[in-house]
Write a protein that holds these residues in place. Structure first.
Motif, PDB file in Angstrom:
ATOM      1  N   UNK A 159       0.816  -1.212   0.000  1.00  0.00           N
ATOM      2  CA  UNK A 159       0.000   0.000   0.000  1.00  0.00           C
ATOM      3  C   UNK A 159       0.853   1.268   0.000  1.00  0.00           C
ATOM      4  N   UNK A 160       1.925   1.296   0.772  1.00  0.00           N
ATOM      5  CA  UNK A 160       2.751   2.508   0.852  1.00  0.00           C
ATOM      6  C   UNK A 160       3.492   2.805  -0.456  1.00  0.00           C
ATOM      7  N   UNK A 161       3.680   1.803  -1.305  1.00  0.00           N
ATOM      8  CA  UNK A 161       4.374   2.001  -2.581  1.00  0.00           C
ATOM      9  C   UNK A 161       3.427   2.443  -3.691  1.00  0.00           C
ATOM     10  N   UNK A 162       2.128   2.262  -3.515  1.00  0.00           N
ATOM     11  CA  UNK A 162       1.164   2.590  -4.563  1.00  0.00           C
ATOM     12  C   UNK A 162       1.180   4.078  -4.894  1.00  0.00           C
ATOM     13  N   UNK A 163       1.496   4.928  -3.924  1.00  0.00           N
ATOM     14  CA  UNK A 163       1.497   6.377  -4.166  1.00  0.00           C
ATOM     15  C   UNK A 163       2.486   6.761  -5.277  1.00  0.00           C
ATOM     16  N   UNK A 164       3.523   5.981  -5.467  1.00  0.00           N
ATOM     17  CA  UNK A 164       4.513   6.284  -6.503  1.00  0.00           C
ATOM     18  C   UNK A 164       3.906   6.201  -7.902  1.00  0.00           C
ATOM     19  N   UNK A 165       2.766   5.517  -8.026  1.00  0.00           N
ATOM     20  CA  UNK A 165       2.108   5.357  -9.316  1.00  0.00           C
ATOM     21  C   UNK A 165       1.098   6.461  -9.608  1.00  0.00           C
ATOM     22  N   UNK A 166       1.034   7.458  -8.742  1.00  0.00           N
ATOM     23  CA  UNK A 166       0.117   8.570  -8.961  1.00  0.00           C
ATOM     24  C   UNK A 166       0.356   9.150 -10.341  1.00  0.00           C
ATOM     25  N   UNK A 167      -0.715   9.244 -11.115  1.00  0.00           N
ATOM     26  CA  UNK A 167      -0.561   9.838 -12.444  1.00  0.00           C
ATOM     27  C   UNK A 167      -1.371  11.122 -12.542  1.00  0.00           C
ATOM     28  N   UNK A 168      -1.131  11.845 -13.599  1.00  0.00           N
ATOM     29  CA  UNK A 168      -1.730  13.162 -13.767  1.00  0.00           C
ATOM     30  C   UNK A 168      -2.556  13.197 -15.043  1.00  0.00           C
ATOM     31  N   UNK A 169      -3.815  13.535 -14.877  1.00  0.00           N
ATOM     32  CA  UNK A 169      -4.677  13.687 -16.045  1.00  0.00           C
ATOM     33  C   UNK A 169      -5.252  15.092 -16.156  1.00  0.00           C
ATOM     34  N   UNK A 170      -5.228  15.833 -15.051  1.00  0.00           N
ATOM     35  CA  UNK A 170      -5.781  17.186 -15.031  1.00  0.00           C
ATOM     36  C   UNK A 170      -4.791  18.132 -14.354  1.00  0.00           C
ATOM     37  N   UNK A 171      -5.046  19.425 -14.465  1.00  0.00           N
ATOM     38  CA  UNK A 171      -4.204  20.419 -13.779  1.00  0.00           C
ATOM     39  C   UNK A 171      -4.253  20.185 -12.271  1.00  0.00           C
ATOM     40  N   UNK A 172      -5.413  19.797 -11.756  1.00  0.00           N
ATOM     41  CA  UNK A 172      -5.541  19.516 -10.323  1.00  0.00           C
ATOM     42  C   UNK A 172      -4.645  18.345  -9.919  1.00  0.00           C
ATOM     43  N   UNK A 173      -4.589  17.308 -10.767  1.00  0.00           N
ATOM     44  CA  UNK A 173      -3.694  16.169 -10.511  1.00  0.00           C
ATOM     45  C   UNK A 173      -2.237  16.628 -10.496  1.00  0.00           C
ATOM     46  N   UNK A 174      -1.884  17.485 -11.423  1.00  0.00           N
ATOM     47  CA  UNK A 174      -0.521  18.026 -11.505  1.00  0.00           C
ATOM     48  C   UNK A 174      -0.171  18.766 -10.219  1.00  0.00           C
ATOM     49  N   UNK A 175      -1.071  19.619  -9.755  1.00  0.00           N
ATOM     50  CA  UNK A 175      -0.839  20.355  -8.508  1.00  0.00           C
ATOM     51  C   UNK A 175      -0.681  19.398  -7.329  1.00  0.00           C
ATOM     52  N   UNK A 176      -1.498  18.352  -7.286  1.00  0.00           N
ATOM     53  CA  UNK A 176      -1.415  17.356  -6.215  1.00  0.00           C
ATOM     54  C   UNK A 176      -0.077  16.628  -6.247  1.00  0.00           C
ATOM     55  N   UNK A 177       0.379  16.263  -7.437  1.00  0.00           N
ATOM     56  CA  UNK A 177       1.662  15.557  -7.571  1.00  0.00           C
ATOM     57  C   UNK A 177       2.815  16.463  -7.146  1.00  0.00           C
ATOM     58  N   UNK A 178       2.761  17.746  -7.497  1.00  0.00           N
ATOM     59  CA  UNK A 178       3.806  18.674  -7.056  1.00  0.00           C
ATOM     60  C   UNK A 178       3.851  18.748  -5.535  1.00  0.00           C
ATOM     61  N   UNK A 179       2.694  18.817  -4.888  1.00  0.00           N
ATOM     62  CA  UNK A 179       2.637  18.851  -3.420  1.00  0.00           C
ATOM     63  C   UNK A 179       3.153  17.552  -2.830  1.00  0.00           C
ATOM     64  N   UNK A 180       2.762  16.433  -3.425  1.00  0.00           N
ATOM     65  CA  UNK A 180       3.204  15.110  -2.969  1.00  0.00           C
ATOM     66  C   UNK A 180       4.731  15.009  -3.037  1.00  0.00           C
ATOM     67  N   UNK A 181       5.294  15.458  -4.116  1.00  0.00           N
ATOM     68  CA  UNK A 181       6.745  15.426  -4.287  1.00  0.00           C
ATOM     69  C   UNK A 181       7.420  16.271  -3.204  1.00  0.00           C
ATOM     70  N   UNK A 182       6.880  17.438  -2.946  1.00  0.00           N
ATOM     71  CA  UNK A 182       7.441  18.339  -1.937  1.00  0.00           C
ATOM     72  C   UNK A 182       7.341  17.735  -0.537  1.00  0.00           C
ATOM     73  N   UNK A 183       6.174  17.183  -0.201  1.00  0.00           N
ATOM     74  CA  UNK A 183       5.934  16.680   1.155  1.00  0.00           C
ATOM     75  C   UNK A 183       6.631  15.357   1.451  1.00  0.00           C
ATOM     76  N   UNK A 184       6.622  14.448   0.497  1.00  0.00           N
ATOM     77  CA  UNK A 184       7.084  13.089   0.787  1.00  0.00           C
ATOM     78  C   UNK A 184       8.431  12.712   0.192  1.00  0.00           C
ATOM     79  N   UNK A 185       8.892  13.493  -0.745  1.00  0.00           N
ATOM     80  CA  UNK A 185      10.131  13.118  -1.432  1.00  0.00           C
ATOM     81  C   UNK A 185      11.204  14.202  -1.340  1.00  0.00           C
ATOM     82  N   UNK A 186      11.044  15.132  -0.414  1.00  0.00           N
ATOM     83  CA  UNK A 186      12.084  16.105  -0.159  1.00  0.00           C
ATOM     84  C   UNK A 186      12.250  17.175  -1.225  1.00  0.00           C
ATOM     85  N   UNK A 187      11.190  17.612  -1.835  1.00  0.00           N
ATOM     86  CA  UNK A 187      11.300  18.688  -2.809  1.00  0.00           C
ATOM     87  C   UNK A 187      11.429  18.169  -4.210  1.00  0.00           C
ATOM     88  N   UNK A 188      11.602  19.084  -5.105  1.00  0.00           N
ATOM     89  CA  UNK A 188      11.665  18.753  -6.528  1.00  0.00           C
ATOM     90  C   UNK A 188      13.096  18.946  -6.994  1.00  0.00           C
TER      91      UNK A 188
END
Length: 190
Positions: A159-188
């Protein structure tokens, strides 16, 4: 990219575009890296290092035609396949995917939480291009149709690895992925 309103590959993810970041990662891990596109000239100005850019052999047929093109160019018995709308992919995940691959299968696919197979990311045997061509010639270009007709090895992620498969189909998804990268992966990264 129709729901996004623009080509996802060119969205910025730090200093580079998403496709530049993913290509940079894959070049560091594989002896050959291909970027399969509809129009090669759009990508020639990007910094894709030694990756080779190829146009689809069969246009307008979606991802199946793109994978068919890559497998036709490849010299290896299998290709790991990624899409540019999953920018959280990392080297650890790629290693896990490749390590799980076995040559007796047409494809290694991830089983999602609902028990369905996801075609991306995955590992595809070079010999599976023959089935792909048959399906493309029959106007059956669906990735799920290919998976139904293939010998598939299933990878079930924790379950904890599934987040890595987050994909982007909309601008909202893109914004979510940017936040996810910042919060969980130490920035961009740059």
């Amino acid at each position: 990219s129709s729901r996004m309103g623009r080509d996802k590959a060119f969205l910025k993810f730090g200093e580079k575009t998403i496709v530049e970041n993913l290509t940079s990662l894959l070049i560091s891990l594989f002896e050959e890296t291909f970027v399969i596109v509809r129009e090669k000239t759009k990508f020639e100005s990007l910094n894709l290092g030694p990756a080779k850019i190829y146009e689809d052999f069969i246009t307008g047929r979606g991802p199946l035609a793109g994978i068919y093109t890559a497998l036709s160019y490849s010299k290896n018995p299998a290709c790991a396949v990624f899409t540019c709308d999953m920018p959280l992919i990392d080297s650890s995940f790629v290693g896990e995917l490749v390590e799980f691959w076995e040559e007796d299968f047409d494809v290694l696919a991830i089983e999602n939480g609902e028990g369905r197979l996801e075609p991306f990311p995955g590992v595809y045997s070079r010999s599976s291009r023959h089935l792909m061509r048959l399906l493309l010639d029959r106007n059956e270009a669906s990735m799920h149709r290919f998976l139904e007709a293939s010998v598939v090895k299933k990878l079930i992620l924790q379950e904890k690895r599934i987040r890595i498969l987050t994909n982007m189909n909309t601008i909202e998804d893109y914004d979510t992925v940017l936040k996810e990268k910042e919060e969980h992966f130490g920035g961009i990264g740059a």
